[in-house]
Design a protein around this motif. Sequence first.
Motif, PDB file in Angstrom:
ATOM      1  N   LEU A   9       0.936  -1.076  -0.053  1.00 41.85           N
ATOM      2  CA  LEU A   9      -0.008   0.086  -0.116  1.00 41.85           C
ATOM      3  C   LEU A   9       0.925   1.321   0.123  1.00 41.85           C
ATOM      4  O   LEU A   9       0.317   2.337  -0.658  1.00 41.85           O
ATOM      5  CB  LEU A   9      -0.859   0.042   1.122  1.00 41.85           C
ATOM      6  N   SER A  10       2.044   1.155   0.671  1.00 38.02           N
ATOM      7  CA  SER A  10       2.936   2.515   0.500  1.00 38.02           C
ATOM      8  C   SER A  10       3.541   2.617  -0.967  1.00 38.02           C
ATOM      9  O   SER A  10       3.451   3.554  -1.335  1.00 38.02           O
ATOM     10  CB  SER A  10       4.210   2.117   1.346  1.00 38.02           C
ATOM     11  N   ALA A  11       3.856   1.423  -1.786  1.00 41.16           N
ATOM     12  CA  ALA A  11       4.169   1.416  -2.925  1.00 41.16           C
ATOM     13  C   ALA A  11       3.181   2.205  -3.634  1.00 41.16           C
ATOM     14  O   ALA A  11       3.237   3.262  -4.551  1.00 41.16           O
ATOM     15  CB  ALA A  11       4.589   0.429  -3.525  1.00 41.16           C
ATOM     16  N   ASP A  12       1.996   1.735  -3.574  1.00 43.06           N
ATOM     17  CA  ASP A  12       0.731   2.385  -4.300  1.00 43.06           C
ATOM     18  C   ASP A  12       0.571   3.929  -4.111  1.00 43.06           C
ATOM     19  O   ASP A  12       0.263   4.598  -4.876  1.00 43.06           O
ATOM     20  CB  ASP A  12      -0.548   1.541  -3.925  1.00 43.06           C
ATOM     21  N   ALA A  13       0.594   4.372  -2.733  1.00 41.52           N
ATOM     22  CA  ALA A  13       0.451   5.641  -2.400  1.00 41.52           C
ATOM     23  C   ALA A  13       1.450   6.594  -3.140  1.00 41.52           C
ATOM     24  O   ALA A  13       1.390   7.631  -3.542  1.00 41.52           O
ATOM     25  CB  ALA A  13       0.571   5.571  -1.051  1.00 41.52           C
ATOM     26  N   TYR A  14       2.815   5.996  -3.149  1.00 41.43           N
ATOM     27  CA  TYR A  14       4.013   6.727  -3.682  1.00 41.43           C
ATOM     28  C   TYR A  14       3.629   6.866  -5.284  1.00 41.43           C
ATOM     29  O   TYR A  14       3.955   7.748  -5.805  1.00 41.43           O
ATOM     30  CB  TYR A  14       5.435   6.141  -3.342  1.00 41.43           C
ATOM     31  N   LEU A  15       3.288   5.804  -5.741  1.00 39.47           N
ATOM     32  CA  LEU A  15       2.962   5.793  -7.214  1.00 39.47           C
ATOM     33  C   LEU A  15       1.847   6.933  -7.648  1.00 39.47           C
ATOM     34  O   LEU A  15       1.715   7.513  -8.802  1.00 39.47           O
ATOM     35  CB  LEU A  15       2.612   4.258  -7.887  1.00 39.47           C
ATOM     36  N   ARG A  16       0.897   6.878  -6.952  1.00 40.79           N
ATOM     37  CA  ARG A  16      -0.425   7.683  -7.057  1.00 40.79           C
ATOM     38  C   ARG A  16       0.376   9.390  -6.802  1.00 40.79           C
ATOM     39  O   ARG A  16      -0.162  10.229  -7.550  1.00 40.79           O
ATOM     40  CB  ARG A  16      -1.505   7.592  -6.195  1.00 40.79           C
ATOM     41  N   ARG A  46       2.766  -5.586  -7.401  1.00 40.70           N
ATOM     42  CA  ARG A  46       2.754  -5.672  -8.740  1.00 40.70           C
ATOM     43  C   ARG A  46       1.490  -5.471  -9.525  1.00 40.70           C
ATOM     44  O   ARG A  46       1.360  -4.778 -10.528  1.00 40.70           O
ATOM     45  CB  ARG A  46       3.451  -7.085  -9.188  1.00 40.70           C
ATOM     46  N   MET A  47       0.571  -5.979  -8.920  1.00 38.58           N
ATOM     47  CA  MET A  47      -1.024  -5.845  -9.608  1.00 38.58           C
ATOM     48  C   MET A  47      -1.164  -4.292  -9.442  1.00 38.58           C
ATOM     49  O   MET A  47      -1.762  -3.977 -10.452  1.00 38.58           O
ATOM     50  CB  MET A  47      -1.730  -6.750  -8.743  1.00 38.58           C
ATOM     51  N   MET A  48      -0.975  -3.691  -8.502  1.00 36.32           N
ATOM     52  CA  MET A  48      -1.500  -2.194  -8.266  1.00 36.32           C
ATOM     53  C   MET A  48      -0.358  -1.489  -9.279  1.00 36.32           C
ATOM     54  O   MET A  48      -1.079  -0.383  -9.736  1.00 36.32           O
ATOM     55  CB  MET A  48      -1.048  -1.836  -6.880  1.00 36.32           C
ATOM     56  N   GLU A  49       0.863  -1.870  -9.548  1.00 38.59           N
ATOM     57  CA  GLU A  49       1.517  -1.032 -10.171  1.00 38.59           C
ATOM     58  C   GLU A  49       0.902  -1.446 -11.772  1.00 38.59           C
ATOM     59  O   GLU A  49       1.311  -0.330 -12.675  1.00 38.59           O
ATOM     60  CB  GLU A  49       2.966  -1.703 -10.211  1.00 38.59           C
ATOM     61  N   TYR A  50       0.702  -2.725 -12.028  1.00 39.32           N
ATOM     62  CA  TYR A  50       0.193  -2.899 -13.250  1.00 39.32           C
ATOM     63  C   TYR A  50      -1.260  -1.995 -13.612  1.00 39.32           C
ATOM     64  O   TYR A  50      -1.251  -1.387 -14.787  1.00 39.32           O
ATOM     65  CB  TYR A  50      -0.196  -4.254 -13.251  1.00 39.32           C
ATOM     66  N   GLU A  51      -2.140  -1.953 -12.476  1.00 37.75           N
ATOM     67  CA  GLU A  51      -3.067  -1.159 -12.904  1.00 37.75           C
ATOM     68  C   GLU A  51      -2.974   0.380 -12.912  1.00 37.75           C
ATOM     69  O   GLU A  51      -3.556   0.973 -13.765  1.00 37.75           O
ATOM     70  CB  GLU A  51      -4.210  -1.238 -11.717  1.00 37.75           C
ATOM     71  N   HIS A  52      -1.902   0.740 -12.123  1.00 39.60           N
ATOM     72  CA  HIS A  52      -1.412   2.141 -12.198  1.00 39.60           C
ATOM     73  C   HIS A  52      -1.024   2.311 -13.350  1.00 39.60           C
ATOM     74  O   HIS A  52      -1.122   3.537 -14.428  1.00 39.60           O
ATOM     75  CB  HIS A  52      -0.318   2.210 -11.208  1.00 39.60           C
TER      76      HIS A  52
END
Length: 636
Positions: free
Chosen positions: A138-145, A364-370
């Motif tokens: 979730l931290s990686a997802d927040a940074y990517l956003r 990986r899945m969240m980065e894929y969606e991002h």
Amino acid sequence: MVMMAASFITACQQEGKRASTGGGTIDSSDYYLELADKGVEYYRAYNVDSFADCNNRIHQYLIRNEQRQDEKYLQLKAHWLTAEGVFHSALLGMPDSGIVYTDSAIRLMERLQMDPELRVITMQNKGNFYSQTGQFDLSADAYLRAMAVADSFHTSEDSRIAINLGIATVYTFMGDFTSSGKWWSKSRELLPEMTKPDQFIYYNNVGNDYYLQGRYREALPCFEKAASLVKDDPDKSWDYYTARANIAEILINLKEAEQAQPILHEADSFFRKIDSGILLYYTRTSEIELATLEGRHADATQMVRESKTPEGMIPAAVVMRLKAEEQAWREAGNISEAYKAHQTFHRLNDSIQSQNLKMQMNARMMEYEHDKRLLEQQQQIERSEMNGRMAWALFVVALLTAGLLLVLYQWYRRRGCMKELELRQQLIETRLGNARNRLSPHFIYNALNHEMLSQMEGRPVDFNALTQLLRRGLAMADTLITSLRDELAFVDYYAAIEGQQLGPDFRYSKHIDEGIDTGQVSLPAMTIQIFVENAIKHGLRPMKPEKGEMRQLAIHVSRQGQATLVEVTDNGQGLKNGPMSQAQTGMKVVRQTIQMLNEGNHEKIDFGVTDLAQEGRRGCRSWILLPDHFDYHVGK
């Protein structure tokens, strides 16, 4: 905490300069925006009481004027929510509460279309808070956003530096060194633009990345550089001695005890002075390792007895301690205590690795969606720009423009499809990698221990099955699809090792119908191994057979129409009585992998698990049906 504090201070300074008009009345939003700036100064000076008092006064103003809801009032509320998030996470040690406040601040900033720079930094704070809770995916997802917003609004280089450092760090702590290496490489390009605090974060965390990979020679200069950056700054003593403690740990791992000893003593003295329990726990672990390295086994075991692990200690620190304790007991000749430490170490380490694999998959899945969303947005922008340019040309050469537009559209669409297929390929490789990694070091250790006990008791010892299993496991490490022949050979060795531990009442059999060439049948790697592992672990091992009764595991390969059927049956306790919730992880990997492979294939791979109790028998049957003309290429 260093990264989070710097982000918050920068954000409030930037927004405060815009809000401070000078001369706001004592009960106005302008006045309290200026007070928010003052709170930032208190925070930077580590004046916790004054910082908390500023936040409380702002909160009371917000409560008194709740009915206002004008733009400046809401801007002030966004600042207060951001500050409260930092206060709860950094000063109260409650990052979960920090996430709640920060989420509210982000939603309000988006609604008001506030300064993108402030929004980006607040989103970075959210990524930092998730990292503090151990939720690295979730931290990686927040940074990517945050990166997506920074790209959209072309924010400053400083915000991009913090985002790159944050993403690289969370991938390091997840153990995804392929992804962390990519982001550390991007961060390295930004080094000339970094401030000294950011450079410290870069070198310290790159050192951690190398350390976790066991690349100690490469980690050492990183920690030395980090220490040199803060050596002469009295406000950075904590950072300096943390880096020095890391240097000592690296030197111990490099067997350079003489150099490590004074550095470790220096760091330990500082941590005692500031009474930092967590860091003292780290240095005591290093002292145990150092004593063992120098042959002071009595000192090492005495420290192990006296230094207990406190409740709530970071799991990674506990793993380091258990590893040091095992080595100390082993070198001292106390095999019993070494074995206990080893067992506890592997239970915790396996749990951490399992959790890391789940977070890596989710990230990986969240980065894929991002990436998919960014690609779609980019395509939309490109199409809009192209349509705008073409509008003028339509007046002159309408047919030519229409044809050109169609060609360009198809090209963009094809490029998007190729990008999506590449991402899907990475995703299935990750899932299959999860399945291949189910042969844990803990299982191998138990097998070795079993053979060692056999040797001590005078019974014959045969390492052939384990050796073959390891050799084949290494050969299959990078294999996504394998032949049924190789899969069954791997399973034979696996069953042989498990059978030695189950005892003489275990019987394994395999029958392949005449005319079937298993070398010509393909399937996802480790699929049959997962069936067999579940049958033994959850069906046969818990069962206590009656005298004269055998625990049986059988594999049957047969033809069914234009497909090959592989069945794994056991006479264990079955699905109804077995703890199948524990076996669902492996089956979930099989199911998700087959679902992705089935996409684009007319003929589908089918599989299932049934309870033989429905047929009046005991046990369980797992099966997979492999069509002859199945295409295993993902993204046709």
